[in-house]
Design an enzyme around this catalytic site. Sequence first.
Site, PDB file in Angstrom:
ATOM      1  N   GLU A 212       0.807  -1.235   0.000  1.00 41.42           N
ATOM      2  CA  GLU A 212       0.000   0.000   0.000  1.00 41.42           C
ATOM      3  C   GLU A 212       0.832   1.273   0.000  1.00 41.42           C
ATOM      4  O   GLU A 212       0.792   2.060   0.960  1.00 41.42           O
ATOM      5  CB  GLU A 212      -0.928   0.022   1.223  1.00 41.42           C
ATOM      6  CG  GLU A 212      -1.941  -1.095   1.261  1.00 41.42           C
ATOM      7  CD  GLU A 212      -2.951  -0.943   2.413  1.00 41.42           C
ATOM      8  OE1 GLU A 212      -2.869   0.046   3.171  1.00 41.42           O
ATOM      9  OE2 GLU A 212      -3.822  -1.823   2.538  1.00 41.42           O
ATOM     10  N   GLU A 389      -5.349  -8.551   0.799  1.00 36.79           N
ATOM     11  CA  GLU A 389      -6.002  -8.087   2.032  1.00 36.79           C
ATOM     12  C   GLU A 389      -7.463  -7.780   1.748  1.00 36.79           C
ATOM     13  O   GLU A 389      -7.796  -7.161   0.733  1.00 36.79           O
ATOM     14  CB  GLU A 389      -5.355  -6.800   2.591  1.00 36.79           C
ATOM     15  CG  GLU A 389      -4.014  -7.003   3.233  1.00 36.79           C
ATOM     16  CD  GLU A 389      -3.478  -5.742   3.892  1.00 36.79           C
ATOM     17  OE1 GLU A 389      -4.266  -4.869   4.314  1.00 36.79           O
ATOM     18  OE2 GLU A 389      -2.236  -5.628   3.985  1.00 36.79           O
TER      19      GLU A 389
HETATM   20  O1  IFM Z   1      -3.825  -3.201   9.227  1.00 38.50           O
HETATM   21  C1  IFM Z   1      -3.807  -2.644   7.953  1.00 38.50           C
HETATM   22  C2  IFM Z   1      -2.686  -3.242   7.132  1.00 38.50           C
HETATM   23  O2  IFM Z   1      -1.458  -3.093   7.747  1.00 38.50           O
HETATM   24  C3  IFM Z   1      -2.615  -2.574   5.781  1.00 38.50           C
HETATM   25  N1  IFM Z   1      -3.909  -2.553   5.138  1.00 38.50           N
HETATM   26  C4  IFM Z   1      -5.046  -2.130   5.899  1.00 38.50           C
HETATM   27  C5  IFM Z   1      -5.101  -2.865   7.222  1.00 38.50           C
HETATM   28  C6  IFM Z   1      -6.343  -2.408   8.044  1.00 38.50           C
HETATM   29  O3  IFM Z   1      -6.291  -1.040   8.265  1.00 38.50           O
END
Ligand code: IFM
Length: 481
Positions: A212, A389
């Site tokens: 990200e 994710e």
């Molecule tokens: O916890 C985070 C992760 O580290 C990166 N993506 C979003 C998740 C939730 O906020």
Amino acid sequence: MGLSRRTLLKAVPVAALPALAACDADRPGAAPDRGPAPSPTGAPTRPLGLRFPERFGWGAATSAYQVEGAAKEDGRGQSIWDTFSREPGRVRGGDTGDVAADHYHRYRQDLDLMKSLGLTSYRFSISWPRIQPDGRGTPNVRGLDFYKRLVDGLHERGIAPMATLFHWDLPQALQDRGGWEQRDSAGWFADYAEIVFRALGDRVPVWLTLNEPKTVVNVGYRYGVHAPGKRDFSAAMVAAHHLLLAHGRAVQAYRASGAKQRIGPALNLAPVYPADDTAGRDAPGVRTADGFENRLYLDPVLKGTYPADLEIDPLREVVRDGDLKVISSPIDLLAVQYYNPVFVGPGGESVTKLPTSIAEWQQIYPEGLYDVLTRVRRDYGDLPITITENGMPSEDELAGDRVADPGRITFLRDHLRQAHRAIADGVRLESYHVWSLLDNFEWAEGYAQRWGIVYVDYETQRRVPKDSARWYSDVIRRNAL
Ligand code: IFM
């Protein structure tokens, strides 16, 4: 507390509905067909009968700073999150990742847990300050050994490792040298990546360069809610370019290492829609928001250009000849992370239109996952995709040996349904990773938000699979929703 991520969203002018081939029923805000009615507790009651492709990967994800703890062990250096979390008011409750879920010591037990759930893939991140305590120079063998043991343990249990090289824990020593605002950061990252590839390159079937970059740019540099806590648009844009350059340099280092597995970036993408259902795709602000949410990262990596319509002069000023060629070095797959859509109001502002999870920035819109996946295919080509994710936090409580989290089951079911729909429409989606395996350190929210499918009792470090873990395990076993 500083700004929440929701406050940020409201503050950020957003904006371009990509060419979303959505019929009216698919429009955000229209009542979508959500499948079987939920039970009185909110959990889905019966299977949907949707089978996933054979060998579809079922996984869960974590990151080093969020779960490992052992912050001062085996030669680990300091990261920017060790520093930031100690600054008063930065993290809720003054929490730090010093102990977190103690995964560094309990990884064997966690591997057994993954196996018992039936996971076939585990996405973790490598802590740069464990490998190079000062961010540069001779590797710390004890740090590398931890990840070798972890990867071996995964293989022994038939679980495919997926490793992220950078999940936000930059060595503090490099921040002291200017961090991502400094062009040299791309070279530092490539050197670090080379060390890791030499140690583990072919033992890990999928490598992810950056996690990200958009969050680092916006939340870390633009709005100062994450480390390094800057509030500076120009610095954010400069950091964006150097992060992307670092990604490209790491891909090149990977090819040069001779490893023959696969590599790509992990991008959090958000479909952008006009808040007003009657407004068109070219409503003011919508395209700009899409630029900053998605195209600023997808275009350079997959097309070798920056979006012409964005006002990103500070970024353009640091681009040198050849940079975009490096950034667009061919990747093998794209890792997509999906949490929420973005709605843009008439003034270009972000609007909360749908119910959120307890993370106020997270409007829940499962159909957005379908829109994101099909948009990548339409605008960037037919590349393999992994979802690295997707998940939500909830206020989970341990009652005896059980944690009931029906809302998470519904969330996962609805999103997986959209993933399945995208596969049926031709997207080459090969695996899915729920965020997260374990409750963990949720950055500026500390331990207040529980995102795991496995509950962690932080007092005792006991792990208790939540109802959602049992549900997910059943989906994996049946390879079907
Ligand atoms: O916890 C985070 C992760 O580290 C990166 N993506 C979003 C998740 C939730 O906020």
